[in-house]
Design a protein around this motif. Structure first.
Motif, PDB file in Angstrom:
ATOM      1  N   VAL A 111      48.646  39.416  33.946  1.00  0.00           N
ATOM      2  CA  VAL A 111      47.271  39.050  33.613  1.00  0.00           C
ATOM      3  C   VAL A 111      46.856  39.932  32.441  1.00  0.00           C
ATOM      4  CG1 VAL A 111      44.888  38.831  34.404  1.00  0.00           C
ATOM      5  CG2 VAL A 111      46.763  38.426  36.008  1.00  0.00           C
ATOM      6  N   ALA A 112      46.504  39.316  31.322  1.00  0.00           N
ATOM      7  CA  ALA A 112      46.254  40.042  30.083  1.00  0.00           C
ATOM      8  C   ALA A 112      44.885  40.728  30.073  1.00  0.00           C
ATOM      9  CB  ALA A 112      46.372  39.093  28.894  1.00  0.00           C
ATOM     10  N   GLN A 113      44.677  41.566  29.069  1.00  0.00           N
ATOM     11  CA  GLN A 113      43.410  42.275  28.891  1.00  0.00           C
ATOM     12  C   GLN A 113      42.246  41.297  28.759  1.00  0.00           C
ATOM     13  OE1 GLN A 113      43.881  44.811  25.475  1.00  0.00           O
ATOM     14  NE2 GLN A 113      45.378  46.135  26.458  1.00  0.00           N
ATOM     15  N   TYR A 114      41.101  41.733  29.244  1.00  0.00           N
ATOM     16  CA  TYR A 114      39.836  40.990  29.106  1.00  0.00           C
ATOM     17  C   TYR A 114      39.874  39.605  29.765  1.00  0.00           C
ATOM     18  CZ  TYR A 114      38.758  44.469  25.449  1.00  0.00           C
ATOM     19  OH  TYR A 114      38.529  45.625  24.748  1.00  0.00           O
ATOM     20  N   ALA A 115      40.821  39.381  30.675  1.00  0.00           N
ATOM     21  CA  ALA A 115      41.007  38.044  31.230  1.00  0.00           C
ATOM     22  C   ALA A 115      39.743  37.492  31.884  1.00  0.00           C
ATOM     23  CB  ALA A 115      42.149  38.046  32.240  1.00  0.00           C
ATOM     24  N   PHE A 116      38.936  38.387  32.507  1.00  0.00           N
ATOM     25  CA  PHE A 116      37.737  37.939  33.217  1.00  0.00           C
ATOM     26  C   PHE A 116      36.466  38.592  32.643  1.00  0.00           C
ATOM     27  CE2 PHE A 116      41.297  37.245  35.999  1.00  0.00           C
ATOM     28  CZ  PHE A 116      41.039  35.995  36.536  1.00  0.00           C
ATOM     29  N   GLU A 117      36.538  38.981  31.397  1.00  0.00           N
ATOM     30  CA  GLU A 117      35.400  39.651  30.762  1.00  0.00           C
ATOM     31  C   GLU A 117      34.116  38.815  30.873  1.00  0.00           C
ATOM     32  OE1 GLU A 117      33.909  41.181  26.341  1.00  0.00           O
ATOM     33  OE2 GLU A 117      35.794  40.079  26.560  1.00  0.00           O
ATOM     34  N   GLY A 118      33.029  39.476  31.239  1.00  0.00           N
ATOM     35  CA  GLY A 118      31.719  38.834  31.196  1.00  0.00           C
ATOM     36  C   GLY A 118      31.458  37.812  32.292  1.00  0.00           C
ATOM     37  N   CYS A 119      32.305  37.783  33.336  1.00  0.00           N
ATOM     38  CA  CYS A 119      32.060  36.855  34.453  1.00  0.00           C
ATOM     39  C   CYS A 119      31.032  37.495  35.392  1.00  0.00           C
ATOM     40  CB  CYS A 119      33.362  36.546  35.187  1.00  0.00           C
ATOM     41  SG  CYS A 119      34.533  35.579  34.210  1.00  0.00           S
ATOM     42  N   LYS A 120      29.785  37.358  35.043  1.00  0.00           N
ATOM     43  CA  LYS A 120      28.717  38.102  35.701  1.00  0.00           C
ATOM     44  C   LYS A 120      28.341  37.572  37.081  1.00  0.00           C
ATOM     45  CE  LYS A 120      26.671  40.095  31.560  1.00  0.00           C
ATOM     46  NZ  LYS A 120      27.030  41.467  32.003  1.00  0.00           N
ATOM     47  N   LYS A 121      28.822  36.380  37.437  1.00  0.00           N
ATOM     48  CA  LYS A 121      28.539  35.836  38.768  1.00  0.00           C
ATOM     49  C   LYS A 121      29.656  36.135  39.762  1.00  0.00           C
ATOM     50  CE  LYS A 121      25.791  31.975  36.946  1.00  0.00           C
ATOM     51  NZ  LYS A 121      25.664  30.501  36.878  1.00  0.00           N
ATOM     52  N   LEU A 122      30.730  36.749  39.267  1.00  0.00           N
ATOM     53  CA  LEU A 122      31.902  37.019  40.095  1.00  0.00           C
ATOM     54  C   LEU A 122      31.595  38.128  41.099  1.00  0.00           C
ATOM     55  CD1 LEU A 122      34.857  36.095  40.327  1.00  0.00           C
ATOM     56  CD2 LEU A 122      35.450  37.817  38.624  1.00  0.00           C
ATOM     57  N   ARG A 123      31.724  37.807  42.408  1.00  0.00           N
ATOM     58  CA  ARG A 123      31.384  38.775  43.451  1.00  0.00           C
ATOM     59  C   ARG A 123      32.594  39.246  44.262  1.00  0.00           C
ATOM     60  NH1 ARG A 123      26.064  39.491  44.586  1.00  0.00           N
ATOM     61  NH2 ARG A 123      24.591  38.100  43.532  1.00  0.00           N
ATOM     62  N   TYR A 124      33.563  38.378  44.427  1.00  0.00           N
ATOM     63  CA  TYR A 124      34.723  38.717  45.257  1.00  0.00           C
ATOM     64  C   TYR A 124      35.995  38.375  44.488  1.00  0.00           C
ATOM     65  CZ  TYR A 124      37.969  38.782  49.208  1.00  0.00           C
ATOM     66  OH  TYR A 124      39.019  39.054  50.032  1.00  0.00           O
ATOM     67  N   PHE A 125      36.942  39.317  44.471  1.00  0.00           N
ATOM     68  CA  PHE A 125      38.181  39.121  43.724  1.00  0.00           C
ATOM     69  C   PHE A 125      39.326  39.649  44.581  1.00  0.00           C
ATOM     70  CE2 PHE A 125      41.354  39.279  40.476  1.00  0.00           C
ATOM     71  CZ  PHE A 125      40.927  38.434  39.469  1.00  0.00           C
ATOM     72  N   SER A 126      40.390  38.833  44.691  1.00  0.00           N
ATOM     73  CA  SER A 126      41.522  39.262  45.514  1.00  0.00           C
ATOM     74  C   SER A 126      42.850  38.861  44.892  1.00  0.00           C
ATOM     75  CB  SER A 126      41.409  38.677  46.923  1.00  0.00           C
ATOM     76  OG  SER A 126      41.505  37.268  46.890  1.00  0.00           O
ATOM     77  N   PHE A 127      43.895  39.549  45.351  1.00  0.00           N
ATOM     78  CA  PHE A 127      45.269  39.263  44.952  1.00  0.00           C
ATOM     79  C   PHE A 127      46.034  38.864  46.211  1.00  0.00           C
ATOM     80  CE2 PHE A 127      43.461  42.073  41.874  1.00  0.00           C
ATOM     81  CZ  PHE A 127      43.946  41.635  40.661  1.00  0.00           C
ATOM     82  N   ALA A 128      46.710  37.729  46.161  1.00  0.00           N
ATOM     83  CA  ALA A 128      47.344  37.148  47.341  1.00  0.00           C
ATOM     84  C   ALA A 128      48.431  38.049  47.921  1.00  0.00           C
ATOM     85  CB  ALA A 128      47.929  35.784  46.989  1.00  0.00           C
ATOM     86  N   GLU A 129      48.763  37.795  49.149  1.00  0.00           N
ATOM     87  CA  GLU A 129      49.834  38.528  49.822  1.00  0.00           C
ATOM     88  C   GLU A 129      51.127  38.424  49.025  1.00  0.00           C
ATOM     89  OE1 GLU A 129      51.943  38.598  54.273  1.00  0.00           O
ATOM     90  OE2 GLU A 129      50.298  37.201  53.814  1.00  0.00           O
ATOM     91  N   ASN A 130      51.820  39.564  48.910  1.00  0.00           N
ATOM     92  CA  ASN A 130      53.087  39.674  48.168  1.00  0.00           C
ATOM     93  C   ASN A 130      52.901  39.404  46.674  1.00  0.00           C
ATOM     94  OD1 ASN A 130      54.642  40.252  50.516  1.00  0.00           O
ATOM     95  ND2 ASN A 130      54.623  38.069  51.029  1.00  0.00           N
ATOM     96  N   SER A 131      51.756  39.792  46.155  1.00  0.00           N
ATOM     97  CA  SER A 131      51.475  39.635  44.723  1.00  0.00           C
ATOM     98  C   SER A 131      52.525  40.351  43.877  1.00  0.00           C
ATOM     99  CB  SER A 131      50.087  40.212  44.406  1.00  0.00           C
ATOM    100  OG  SER A 131      49.888  40.284  43.010  1.00  0.00           O
ATOM    101  N   ARG A 132      52.984  39.680  42.823  1.00  0.00           N
ATOM    102  CA  ARG A 132      53.985  40.257  41.918  1.00  0.00           C
ATOM    103  C   ARG A 132      53.377  41.055  40.776  1.00  0.00           C
ATOM    104  NH1 ARG A 132      58.075  35.033  41.161  1.00  0.00           N
ATOM    105  NH2 ARG A 132      58.450  34.661  43.394  1.00  0.00           N
ATOM    106  N   LEU A 133      52.069  41.056  40.681  1.00  0.00           N
ATOM    107  CA  LEU A 133      51.400  41.771  39.584  1.00  0.00           C
ATOM    108  C   LEU A 133      51.587  43.273  39.752  1.00  0.00           C
ATOM    109  CD1 LEU A 133      49.507  41.126  37.103  1.00  0.00           C
ATOM    110  CD2 LEU A 133      47.643  41.863  38.595  1.00  0.00           C
ATOM    111  N   GLU A 134      52.156  43.938  38.734  1.00  0.00           N
ATOM    112  CA  GLU A 134      52.454  45.362  38.826  1.00  0.00           C
ATOM    113  C   GLU A 134      51.406  46.246  38.174  1.00  0.00           C
ATOM    114  OE1 GLU A 134      56.376  46.223  37.463  1.00  0.00           O
ATOM    115  OE2 GLU A 134      57.347  44.950  38.973  1.00  0.00           O
ATOM    116  N   SER A 135      50.552  45.659  37.315  1.00  0.00           N
ATOM    117  CA  SER A 135      49.592  46.492  36.598  1.00  0.00           C
ATOM    118  C   SER A 135      48.277  45.755  36.358  1.00  0.00           C
ATOM    119  CB  SER A 135      50.182  46.926  35.249  1.00  0.00           C
ATOM    120  OG  SER A 135      49.276  47.723  34.527  1.00  0.00           O
TER     121      SER A 135
END
Length: 300
Positions: free
Chosen positions: A221-245
């Motif tokens: 997931v690149a830089q600034y991917a969710f910049e300015g999403c001011k209504k965003l309240r809950y954020f999660s990464f699924a079980e066994n997520s491969r994202l390392e950083s």
């Protein structure tokens, strides 16, 4: 040449020389062209976004003897019908079904189409290229191809009436700025069976997302991917997520997020500088069993 007659609001009509061969990209961007326009049979190169955002242009007709392009009801396609080149931005159709033979939607094909509200793609469509549906302010619904693979940069940016979209499992990445400035876009459905591996730079910046779950198979997931999403309240990464950083400024301006959750089995190893910056109302972070090795300076 490029942008040759762009933003010429007083221009109402143009007659091309009968031997013209090349019409360059964005040559008539946001011009005042009105009604129908005829492209000579001599044209061999039709530039992207040639008539982008010409809000009074209702049809683009191709000369009958042209060997490279044709029009289908005033919409320009390659002669084999495989690529939809340009839709007239001033067409008054409320809905449009892309022809069955189309595999590719060309760069800026629907750029600035102001009247269309529903777009339906056949399952033949594989690629939606850069700026294809940019600034389609009244589209509320896209029915995407079940075989769609590629979403180009800014493909759906500036769609200020779009509230939700379902991305088929076949999509492999969301390119940079793909949904940028879609203020009302509150729901993006990506299933756990997706083939997607990457979410690009500013892909969802300034969207109306209220929650988001990153599927396990996404590893970048690149830089600034969710910049300015001011209504965003809950954020999660699924079980066994491969994202390392968590990349820099991942959540910049997401000042309504209250919960950030990494479900069990996360591959997370690092949080880059400013990776969590901007989450001023954060009340809970759950890293689960992630084996974090590094949290950079100014991470939050």
């Amino acid at each position: 040449g490029r942008y040759a007659f762009s933003e010429t609001a007083g221009l109402r009509t143009v007659e091309f020389p009968s031997k013209v061969r090349i019409l360059d990209k964005y040559a008539f961007l946001k011009s005042g062209l009105t009604g129908e326009i005829v492209i000579p049979s001599s044209v061999t190169s039709y530039g992207e976004g040639l008539f982008a955002s010409c809000e009074k242009l209702t049809a683009i007709l191709i000369g009958n003897e042209n060997e490279y392009y044709k029009d289908i009801d005033g919409v320009v396609c390659t002669i084999d019908g495989g690529t939809l080149i340009e839709y007239p931005a001033g067409s008054r159709r409320a809905s449009y079904s892309i022809p069955e033979a189309v595999k590719n939607i060309y760069n800026a094909a629907f750029y600035g189409s102001q009247y269309i509200s529903t777009v339906t793609m056949p399952d033949t469509v594989i690629n939606v290229n850069g700026f294809a549906f940019h600034d389609c302010k009244n589209v509320t619904e896209y029915y995407l191809s079940d075989n769609l693979v590629y979403l180009g940069e800014n493909a759906f940016s500036g769609n200020s009436s779009l509230r939700s979209i379902n991305l088929p499992d076949s999509v492999r990445q969301i390119s940079r700025c793909c949904f940028e400035d879609d203020w009302l876009l509150n729901t993006v459905h990506i299933s756990e069976n997706t083939e997607m591996r990457r979410i690009g730079f500013r892909a969802f910046s300034y969207c109306g997302l209220k929650s988001f779950r990153v599927p396990a198979v996404i590893s970048s997931v690149a830089q600034y991917a969710f910049e300015g999403c001011k209504k965003l309240r809950y954020f999660s990464f699924a079980e066994n997520s491969r994202l390392e950083s968590i990349s820099a400024y991942f959540f910049l301006g997401c000042d309504s997020i209250q919960e950030l959750v990494f479900e069990p089995g996360s591959a997370l190893r690092s949080v880059q500088a400013h990776g969590l910056h901007g989450m001023s109302n954060l009340t809970r972070v759950d890293f689960g069993d992630a084996q974090i090795e590094n949290i950079d300076n100014y991470a939050l």
